[in-house]
Design a protein around this motif. Structure first.
Motif: not given
Length: 250
Positions: A150-153, A203-208, A216-218, A226-227
């Motif tokens: 989460a930190a880099p995002l 994992t890239t999609a918002n859960p709301f 997330t993958l990048g 790795h992923q």
């Protein structure tokens, strides 16, 4: 370490539900986790029998990102599921009932891309659970590893994106990778950690909202090479696990 959250996903890729405790059974998945899966037009005939089958046989979030916005509530006794999505409202149905399956297919249709195979029905996976792993697994994740992604995002990332079963507080970032090949005791159960979980575009999609809004993958690739995120484990000694229970190497 201690258990900070427990989650199950009654229908594979179609919603998540927070629970307070669970009774794990040796050699089985988390009870009611991926107990059903949604078939599509290209599902292999063998996958319709209810036995375990690879994920490409089912409607999943990698190909249908809007599914990430689904939340679930399960009535175990009635085998009845309630799904909720901010764009669709709420639907309560029995996945085993043919008429209810038809209602579900109509309800979920707006989330399904036109260029993908359309959903056709629901199969029950029994106690095995339609996990992505070829063995009956339970996924373990840590809040420290989540925060490291989460930190880099920008520091804001919903942990529900990872669709984990057991979340642990108190571990070091990425510590769970050191548990592979070893046993961990979580509450009254013992699990052997088998392998890392390679993540997908779900994992890239918002859960709301169900919208893809985070790389997330990048981020995993750039930060760790790795992923992978989280680990798959096998229950070798059954027992009760509750939120707040202690956890550690067995």
């Amino acid at each position: 370490m201690h258990v900070s959250a427990l989650w199950r996903h009654p229908i594979k890729s179609h919603g998540r539900e927070s629970i307070e405790s669970v009774e794990l059974v040796a050699g089985q998945t988390m009870p009611w986790d991926r107990a059903w899966a949604v078939t599509h037009e290209a599902t292999q005939p063998s996958a319709k029998d209810g036995d375990w089958a690879p994920c490409h046989n089912f409607v999943i979030g990698t190909r249908t990102p809007g599914l990430a916005g689904l939340w679930a509530r399960l009535d175990e006794g009635a085998r009845r599921v309630t799904l909720r999505h901010e764009a669709l409202g709420e639907l309560t149905f029995c996945p085993d009932d043919a008429q209810d399956q038809a209602r579900f297919l109509d309800w979920i249709a707006p989330l399904c891309p036109a260029n993908r195979s359309r959903p056709t029905g629901i199969v029950s996976a029994g106690a095995r659970g339609m996990t992505d792993s070829a063995f009956p697994s339970i996924s373990i994740m840590t809040t420290a590893s989540h925060q490291a992604v989460a930190a880099p995002l920008g520091g804001v990332l919903e942990p529900e994106r990872w669709r984990g079963n057991i979340w642990l507080d108190g571990a070091a970032p990425r510590e769970e990778n050191d548990w592979i090949g070893h046993e961990v005791r979580i509450g009254g159960a013992v699990l052997r950690v088998e392998e890392p979980i390679e993540r997908c575009a779900h994992t890239t999609a918002n859960p709301f909202t169900g919208q893809r809004d985070a790389d997330t993958l990048g981020t995993l690739e750039r930060s760790f090479g790795h992923q992978n995120f989280g680990v798959y484990a096998r229950v070798i000694e059954g027992g009760t696990v509750r939120v707040g229970d202690k956890a550690g190497r067995a």
